[in-house]
Design an enzyme around this catalytic site. Structure first.
Site, PDB file in Angstrom:
ATOM      1  N   ASN A  23     -11.478  -2.131 -11.421  1.00 53.54           N
ATOM      2  CA  ASN A  23     -11.847  -2.193  -9.957  1.00 53.54           C
ATOM      3  C   ASN A  23     -12.607  -3.124  -9.332  1.00 53.54           C
ATOM      4  O   ASN A  23     -12.496  -3.682  -8.295  1.00 53.54           O
ATOM      5  CB  ASN A  23     -12.077  -0.822  -9.479  1.00 53.54           C
ATOM      6  N   CYS A 116      -0.950   8.269  -3.313  1.00 48.28           N
ATOM      7  CA  CYS A 116      -0.827   8.687  -4.822  1.00 48.28           C
ATOM      8  C   CYS A 116      -0.980  10.013  -5.252  1.00 48.28           C
ATOM      9  O   CYS A 116      -1.304  10.879  -4.007  1.00 48.28           O
ATOM     10  CB  CYS A 116      -1.668   7.762  -5.578  1.00 48.28           C
ATOM     11  N   ARG A 121      -4.882   8.574   0.910  1.00 42.84           N
ATOM     12  CA  ARG A 121      -5.490   7.328   0.792  1.00 42.84           C
ATOM     13  C   ARG A 121      -5.209   6.254   2.065  1.00 42.84           C
ATOM     14  O   ARG A 121      -4.549   5.242   1.852  1.00 42.84           O
ATOM     15  CB  ARG A 121      -5.054   6.831  -0.463  1.00 42.84           C
ATOM     16  N   ASP A 304     -13.903   9.336 -10.023  1.00 43.73           N
ATOM     17  CA  ASP A 304     -13.128   8.790 -11.205  1.00 43.73           C
ATOM     18  C   ASP A 304     -13.355   9.597 -12.469  1.00 43.73           C
ATOM     19  O   ASP A 304     -12.801   9.465 -13.483  1.00 43.73           O
ATOM     20  CB  ASP A 304     -13.095   7.249 -11.292  1.00 43.73           C
ATOM     21  N   ARG A 396      -2.161   1.487 -16.824  1.00 42.62           N
ATOM     22  CA  ARG A 396      -2.548   0.685 -15.780  1.00 42.62           C
ATOM     23  C   ARG A 396      -3.924   0.618 -15.742  1.00 42.62           C
ATOM     24  O   ARG A 396      -4.477  -0.588 -15.291  1.00 42.62           O
ATOM     25  CB  ARG A 396      -2.449   1.577 -14.311  1.00 42.62           C
TER      26      ARG A 396
END
Ligand code: EPZ
Length: 420
Positions: A23, A116, A121, A304, A396
């Site tokens: 990120n 998602c 979001r 996360d 990813r």
């Protein structure tokens, strides 16, 4: 289609080195186009989102040279301010091009990022901040079309300490006229890393890592060299995997302060955490006490890590409550965990988890990136074999996850199955 196969109940023992933070890298590689010469970025994670971003940069005319964990970007020859729809859809963080292209060209056309599996979001806070700087923004045919005669510094208050909005505003304000203040700014390590990169390019940003960030616009930004910070979420995932398998793992190339909330929770559960300057050791005897978790913006417990941690709570002694206060639907993966025997009930943003002795291996899906990580942690701890589908989500954000786990003694491999 590929699947990950795990034979569970093998202790993880040994050492693992953490890669660069996804990120941070996504923000910094985008910010690099603002320089009038080459930027070299090191310690990049070798993951799919970075590969997608490289394709986007090339498509927009930037000169890009890359090796396994480094990339040199020269955006000075770029002429396009429109981001390709198909590619951008694969990678949500393409919204950073809004702030970067507005700053560079005073024009930007970026596909509206989809939601998602963890929530809608929205990007209303990004748009509010960029409009406050003087941009005209409209949505047309799924594209965000932004333009400005000039960008002028101003005071911006964020209703929520949004990571993406904070970074996007920083990018746009870096060469605006005058001073921009972002109040209620996000404080995640990614913000500090991006601000440090911009300052290395000649920007004048102070306060990153606090809730008030000041950006004094400059006339130009120049090339520089930068090393991405270690990925706190990858480190957290390995901490959870070590704890879930009664392991003893030394996790190297980390910044312990970035992991404080995770270490605190694991210690509260009875896991032994020993910190040193750039590594920490996780030791577990298998007994874990149930604890409650509420996800919050940094330095609170990171959303996360909610998903990998839920596996530990499913195996702990007692009943635990997880409150997901950041995203409105980040519990879908718990249905997969229940297929492995977990006892969980979900009501809105609250999950109640009643600890059990063992999970049992099963065929499960990765519903998103961190859910995939949770399925891996669950498979490592479970009795028997676990088969994980939709692993493109995992690719990813995790570099060579199976290799790193195998080097710790996990019985994990990837198979190619004909499209069913
Ligand atoms: C970043 O997403 C991360 N992604 C996410 O990591 C992470 O979960 C999240 O920050 C929170 O830490 C990247 O950095 C690429 P937010 P971002 O803006 O920027 C609401 C992963 O697994 N919101 O801080 O999109 C939003 O709906 C990913 O690596 C608005 O309402 O997160 C959410 O409820 C998953 N309006 C909350 O704020 C906005 O304009 C947090 O969003 C923006 C956000």
């Amino acid at each position: 289609m590929e699947k990950i196969i795990i034979e569970g109940s093998h202790r993880l023992v040994g050492e693992v080195t953490i890669s660069g933070a996804k990120n941070s890298a996504l923000a910094i590689l985008t910010a690099a186009i603002l320089a009038d010469s080459k930027c070299t970025i090191k310690n990049l994670p070798d993951i799919r989102d970075i590969a997608y971003l490289k394709e986007l940069l090339l498509q927009m005319g930037a000169k890009v040279e890359s090796s396994k964990n480094a990339m040199t970007i020269d955006g000075s020859c770029m002429s396009k301010h429109k981001v390709d729809n198909d590619l951008a859809k694969k990678m949500r963080a393409s919204y950073y091009f809004l702030g970067a292209l507005l700053c560079k060209f005073k024009n930007a056309e970026v596909p509206f990022p989809g939601g998602c599996d963890i929530g809608v979001r929205p990007i209303d806070l990004h748009i509010k901040g960029l409009e406050a700087l003087g941009a005209n923004i409209k949505i047309s045919h799924g594209m965000i079309i932004a333009s400005a005669t000039e960008l002028v510094g101003t005071e911006i208050y964020l209703d929520f300490a949004s990571v993406g909005a904070t970074i996007n505003i920083m990018l746009a304000a870096s060469m605006a006229k005058g001073v921009t203040t972002i109040e209620n700014a996000a404080k995640e390590p990614y913000i500090v890393d991006t601000a440090n990169f911009l300052n290395a390019m000649g920007a004048k940003i102070t306060g990153a890592g606090t809730d008030i960030i000041k950006i004094k616009g400059v006339k130009a930004l120049h090339g520089c060299e930068h090393t991405i910070i270690p990925d706190q979420m990858e480190a957290g995932t390995f901490m959870a995997a070590a704890a879930a398998t009664q392991g003893d793992v030394l996790i190297k190339n980390i910044i312990p302060t970035h992991l404080e909330s995770i270490s605190a929770k694991l210690r509260e559960m009875g896991i032994e955490i020993t910190e040193s300057e750039d590594s920490l050791r996780v030791k577990s005897n298998g007994k874990m006490k149930a604890v409650n978790i509420k996800t919050l913006p940094y330095p609170g417990f990171p959303t996360d890590m909610q998903q990998p941690m839920s596996v530990l709570l499913a195996l702990s002694q007692g009943t635990a409550i997880i409150t997901e206060s950041i995203f409105e639907s980040r519990f879908k993966y718990l249905d997969e965990l229940k297929r492995m025997g977990a006892k969980i009930s979900v009501e809105g943003r609250v999950a109640v988890i009643e600890g059990i002795k063992r999970l049992s291996g099963a065929p499960v899906f990765a519903t998103d990136l961190r859910a995939g990580a949770a399925m891996v942690v669950a498979g490592l701890a479970a009795e028997g074999q676990t088969e994980i589908s939709n692993i493109e989500h995992i690719d990813r954000g995790y570099e060579r996850l199976e290799d790193k786990l195998r080097s710790l003694g996990a019985k994990i491999h990837r198979i190619n199955v004909a499209e069913e």
